[in-house]
Design a protein around this motif. Structure first.
Motif, PDB file in Angstrom:
ATOM      1  N   HIS A   1       0.840  -1.204   0.000  1.00 58.35           N
ATOM      2  CA  HIS A   1       0.000   0.000   0.000  1.00 58.35           C
ATOM      3  C   HIS A   1       0.875   1.254   0.000  1.00 58.35           C
ATOM      4  CE1 HIS A   1      -3.120   2.888   1.024  1.00 58.35           C
ATOM      5  NE2 HIS A   1      -2.362   3.293   2.041  1.00 58.35           N
TER       6      HIS A   1
ATOM      7  N   THR B   1      -7.206   3.445   4.687  1.00 57.05           N
ATOM      8  CA  THR B   1      -6.766   2.117   4.255  1.00 57.05           C
ATOM      9  C   THR B   1      -5.451   1.732   4.927  1.00 57.05           C
ATOM     10  OG1 THR B   1      -7.853   2.390   2.115  1.00 57.05           O
ATOM     11  CG2 THR B   1      -6.117   0.718   2.247  1.00 57.05           C
ATOM     12  N   GLY B   2      -4.521   2.660   4.969  1.00 63.83           N
ATOM     13  CA  GLY B   2      -3.235   2.411   5.607  1.00 63.83           C
ATOM     14  C   GLY B   2      -3.381   2.079   7.081  1.00 63.83           C
TER      15      GLY B   2
ATOM     16  N   LEU C   1      -4.665  -1.458   7.447  1.00 65.16           N
ATOM     17  CA  LEU C   1      -3.589  -2.407   7.163  1.00 65.16           C
ATOM     18  C   LEU C   1      -2.590  -2.447   8.312  1.00 65.16           C
ATOM     19  CD1 LEU C   1      -3.018  -1.557   3.400  1.00 65.16           C
ATOM     20  CD2 LEU C   1      -3.993  -3.675   4.323  1.00 65.16           C
TER      21      LEU C   1
END
Length: 79
Positions: free
Chosen positions: A11, A30-31, A34
């Protein structure tokens, strides 16, 4: 390298450093997801000592990491 760690690194390399900056703790949505998954995998593999490290380094996210780790443990038992 765990699958979650690989996904986090992928990512960061695909999206670039503009959305996520791990040393400062800045992640896009999103990071962050993750990163939480990666930390949960670390806790599952490293046990209580690793969870203590998470609580020390990232106290604001420790409860979420714990929840994800417990969920991962249950998923692995179901295999």
């Amino acid at each position: 390298m765990t699958p979650a760690h690989a996904a986090l690194l992928n990512h960061a390399s695909v999206v670039g450093a503009t959305c996520c900056h791990a040393p400062s703790g800045r992640y896009c949505e999103t990071g962050r997801a993750l990163w939480l998954d990666y930390r949960a995998e670390c806790v599952v593999d490293g046990g209580k000592e690793t969870m203590a490290t998470v609580r020390h380094q990232s106290p604001d996210w420790a409860d979420e990491v714990k929840i994800r780790a417990l969920t991962l443990i249950e998923q692995r038992r179901g295999r």
